[in-house]
Design a protein around this motif. Structure first.
Motif, short mmCIF file in Angstrom:
data_model
loop_
_atom_site.label_atom_id
_atom_site.label_comp_id
_atom_site.label_asym_id
_atom_site.label_seq_id
_atom_site.Cartn_x
_atom_site.Cartn_y
_atom_site.Cartn_z
N UNK A 19 -59.49 -77.47 43.72
CA UNK A 19 -58.09 -77.64 43.10
C UNK A 19 -58.12 -79.08 42.25
N UNK A 20 -58.78 -80.06 42.96
CA UNK A 20 -58.76 -81.33 42.10
C UNK A 20 -59.70 -81.43 41.01
N UNK A 21 -60.61 -80.63 41.12
CA UNK A 21 -61.72 -80.51 40.21
C UNK A 21 -61.04 -79.52 38.83
N UNK A 22 -60.24 -78.65 39.19
CA UNK A 22 -59.54 -77.74 38.21
C UNK A 22 -58.72 -78.60 37.37
N UNK A 23 -58.09 -79.69 38.09
CA UNK A 23 -56.93 -80.43 37.31
C UNK A 23 -57.72 -81.43 36.39
N UNK A 24 -58.92 -81.90 36.72
CA UNK A 24 -59.53 -82.92 36.03
C UNK A 24 -60.17 -82.14 34.75
N UNK A 25 -60.66 -80.75 34.84
CA UNK A 25 -61.04 -79.96 33.91
C UNK A 25 -60.10 -79.46 32.63
N UNK A 26 -58.91 -80.00 32.59
CA UNK A 26 -57.88 -79.44 31.51
C UNK A 26 -58.28 -80.07 30.42
N UNK A 27 -57.93 -79.35 29.31
CA UNK A 27 -58.26 -79.74 28.10
C UNK A 27 -57.40 -81.05 27.47
N UNK A 28 -57.85 -81.72 26.57
CA UNK A 28 -57.08 -82.86 26.04
C UNK A 28 -55.76 -82.35 25.60
N UNK A 29 -55.58 -81.33 24.86
CA UNK A 29 -54.20 -81.01 24.71
C UNK A 29 -53.27 -80.82 25.95
N UNK A 30 -53.72 -80.49 26.85
CA UNK A 30 -52.86 -80.32 28.13
C UNK A 30 -52.47 -81.52 28.54
N UNK A 31 -53.39 -82.51 28.72
CA UNK A 31 -53.06 -83.90 29.05
C UNK A 31 -51.99 -84.59 28.19
N UNK A 32 -52.18 -84.33 26.73
CA UNK A 32 -51.26 -84.80 25.87
C UNK A 32 -49.74 -84.24 25.85
N UNK A 33 -49.75 -82.90 26.22
CA UNK A 33 -48.57 -82.25 26.53
C UNK A 33 -47.94 -82.80 27.83
N UNK A 34 -48.71 -82.97 28.74
CA UNK A 34 -48.13 -83.56 30.06
C UNK A 34 -47.53 -85.16 29.81
N UNK A 35 -48.45 -86.14 28.99
CA UNK A 35 -47.96 -87.32 28.96
C UNK A 35 -46.58 -87.28 28.13
N UNK A 36 -46.54 -86.42 27.06
CA UNK A 36 -45.39 -86.54 26.39
C UNK A 36 -44.25 -85.98 27.24
N UNK A 37 -44.21 -84.92 27.88
CA UNK A 37 -43.04 -84.51 28.76
C UNK A 37 -42.87 -85.61 29.92
N UNK A 38 -43.91 -86.39 30.34
CA UNK A 38 -43.63 -87.35 31.23
C UNK A 38 -42.94 -88.43 30.63
N UNK A 39 -43.20 -88.69 29.45
CA UNK A 39 -42.69 -89.95 28.92
C UNK A 39 -41.13 -89.48 28.65
N UNK A 40 -40.92 -88.48 28.18
CA UNK A 40 -39.44 -87.78 27.74
C UNK A 40 -38.69 -87.70 29.00
N UNK A 41 -39.24 -87.28 30.20
CA UNK A 41 -38.68 -87.30 31.45
C UNK A 41 -38.29 -88.75 32.00
N UNK A 42 -39.11 -89.48 31.69
CA UNK A 42 -38.66 -90.95 32.36
C UNK A 42 -37.65 -91.77 31.46
N UNK A 43 -37.59 -91.15 29.98
CA UNK A 43 -36.51 -91.94 29.33
C UNK A 43 -35.16 -91.27 29.52
#
Length: 64
Positions: A19-43
Motif C-alpha cells: 500500500x505504501x508503494x502504491x501511494x508513492x507511485x501516484x502521478x504528479x497530477x494526483x499529487x498536485x490535486x492533493x496539494x491543492x485540496x489540502x491547502x483549500x481545506x486548511x484555509x
C-alpha cells in the motif's frame, strides 16, 4: 483497483508495504490535486475556526 493488484495484495506477506508503494507511485497530477485540496481545506479550517473561536469573544470582554 485492478484485478491483478487485488491478486497481488492477497499474495503479499506484507500488504502494508504494498500500500505504501502504491501511494508513492501516484502521478504528479494526483499529487498536485492533493496539494491543492489540502491547502483549500486548511484555509477553510482556519477561517472557520477564527470566526467561531470562543477566545476571540473572551478577549473582547473588558476586564475590570
Amino acid at each position: 483497483m485492478h484485478v491483478e493488484e487485488l491478486r497481488r495484495a492477497r499474495r503479499s506477506p506484507r500488504p502494508a508495504l504494498d500500500q505504501r508503494h502504491s501511494r508513492v507511485r501516484r502521478t504528479w497530477a494526483t499529487w498536485l490535486r492533493f496539494g491543492i485540496w489540502l491547502i483549500l481545506g486548511l484555509i477553510v479550517y482556519f477561517v472557520y475556526s477564527r470566526k467561531h473561536s470562543k477566545l476571540e469573544v473572551a478577549e473582547s470582554v473588558p476586564r475590570g
